[in-house]
Design an enzyme around this catalytic site. Structure first.
Site, mmCIF file in Angstrom:
data_model
loop_
_atom_site.group_PDB
_atom_site.id
_atom_site.type_symbol
_atom_site.label_atom_id
_atom_site.label_comp_id
_atom_site.label_asym_id
_atom_site.label_seq_id
_atom_site.Cartn_x
_atom_site.Cartn_y
_atom_site.Cartn_z
ATOM 1 N N TYR A 1 -2.476 -7.731 16.780
ATOM 2 C CA TYR A 1 -2.215 -9.165 16.892
ATOM 3 C C TYR A 1 -1.832 -9.566 18.308
ATOM 4 O O TYR A 1 -2.005 -10.715 18.696
ATOM 5 C CB TYR A 1 -1.133 -9.587 15.898
ATOM 6 N N ARG B 1 -3.556 -14.079 5.850
ATOM 7 C CA ARG B 1 -2.517 -13.090 6.197
ATOM 8 C C ARG B 1 -2.537 -12.833 7.704
ATOM 9 O O ARG B 1 -1.492 -12.745 8.349
ATOM 10 C CB ARG B 1 -2.760 -11.805 5.400
ATOM 11 N N HIS C 1 -7.964 -12.983 3.226
ATOM 12 C CA HIS C 1 -7.218 -12.053 4.086
ATOM 13 C C HIS C 1 -6.970 -12.649 5.470
ATOM 14 O O HIS C 1 -6.002 -12.285 6.140
ATOM 15 C CB HIS C 1 -7.974 -10.727 4.210
ATOM 16 N N HIS D 1 3.089 -2.878 7.461
ATOM 17 C CA HIS D 1 2.256 -1.915 8.160
ATOM 18 C C HIS D 1 3.015 -0.605 8.334
ATOM 19 O O HIS D 1 4.183 -0.616 8.753
ATOM 20 C CB HIS D 1 1.857 -2.438 9.543
ATOM 21 N N LYS E 1 0.831 -1.203 0.000
ATOM 22 C CA LYS E 1 0.000 0.000 0.000
ATOM 23 C C LYS E 1 0.869 1.258 0.000
ATOM 24 O O LYS E 1 1.898 1.313 0.668
ATOM 25 C CB LYS E 1 -0.905 0.010 1.234
#
Length: 307
Positions: free
Chosen positions: A288, A256, A253, A279, A185
């Site tokens: 997480y 992931r 997803h 990220h 991204k």
């Protein structure tokens, strides 16, 4: 809706979006969402204040007008999470205009976002993730399609790729190297180690693929030879989760998410996982930690002796 926006505001919005795209590397979906958010905000102001606003009027809005806009959005069913995103876009645009025009946007920028509970990632258990990899191709009509779907989901779980990143690979990535350079991204690049299982899965697919794999063409192909549509991988996941009795959250997803959660459980540190996932903020990766803690508490609740 653009009729309710002054020419100066329309020009400023276009310039801000161009700035985000060129200097910050904002993704197309981000630009589209911000365009929708800011346009809706400016249209509301026109109706609320009885006419189009110039740049000074937009930037120096009092908090009463900001709260009126937020109340209007909630009234038409916009959720707290979506409204917080829209407010972030409005603040970003307002701060940029204020800096360029030498205006004071303190009131607008101090508007508080609505509170909402962040959704925790929903990873699969380790054995469930491995079952997905082993059976995702079972329903395919052709052997090369089965190998293709297996290769894609192995990259999602084994390398922590987004589906767009896996399907964005070209033939130049085959055979997979020890380390993949992934553009994620915002154009952000990261290096991702490749497990032997992922390399073998991609090699098996490439060997069976009836379409010529060239360095500039997509690595993963549809049945007619074009780029693989991500919906086909989602459909494969739907079939495999029905067969294995997995929840609806078992999406591509989620693999992931499973990659990150299982790394953390095995002792991986957050900074390393952040880099592997691409990220931008460590706070995103820290979700997480909450997942791992929640799973630990579930085990504790089941195993702890009760008196």
């Amino acid at each position: 809706m653009t009729l309710a926006i002054s020419p100066a505001a329309r020009t400023a919005l276009a310039d801000w979006l161009a700035h985000l795209r060129a200097l910050d590397g904002a993704a197309d979906n981000t630009i589209k969402a911000y365009t929708t958010d800011i346009t809706a905000f400016l249209a509301f102001l026109a109706g609320h204040r009885g006419g189009t606003e110039g740049l000074a009027g937009i930037v120096t809005l009092p908090q009463t007008d900001m709260r009126a806009w937020m109340a209007h959005e909630r009234g038409r069913g916009v959720g707290a999470r979506s409204l917080a995103r829209a407010l972030s876009a409005v603040k970003g645009f307002t701060a940029w205009v204020a800096d360029r025009e030498g205006l004071d946007a303190t009131a607008a920028l101090s508007t508080r976002a609505p509170k909402f509970r962040r959704k925790l990632p929903r990873p699969l258990a380790e054995d469930a993730a491995l079952e997905v990899l082993a059976t995702v191709g079972d329903d395919a009509r052709e052997g090369w399609v089965a190998a293709r779907d297996t290769a894609v989901v192995t990259l999602l779980y084994g390398c922590g790729l987004r589906i767009s990143e896996a399907l964005g690979l070209t033939g130049a990535a085959h055979p997979l190297p020890d380390v993949l350079r992934i553009t994620g991204k915002g154009g952000k690049e990261r290096l991702v180690p490749v497990l032997p299982q992922a390399r073998d899965a991609v090699a098996a697919y490439a060997h069976l693929c009836p379409h010529t794999i060239t360095p500039t063409a997509p690595l993963f192909r549809g049945t007619r030879g074009g780029p693989l549509n991500p919906r086909l991988i989602s459909a494969s996941m739907e079939r495999v989760r029905a067969r294995l009795g997995l929840p609806a959250t078992a999406t591509p997803h989620a693999l992931r998410h499973s990659f990150a959660t299982h790394l953390l459980t095995a002792g991986g540190d957050l900074r390393t996982i952040q880099e592997l996932l691409g990220h931008a903020s460590l706070s995103t990766t820290q979700a997480y930690t909450a997942v791992d803690t929640a799973r630990l508490m579930e085990v504790y609740a089941r195993a702890h002796p009760r008196t």
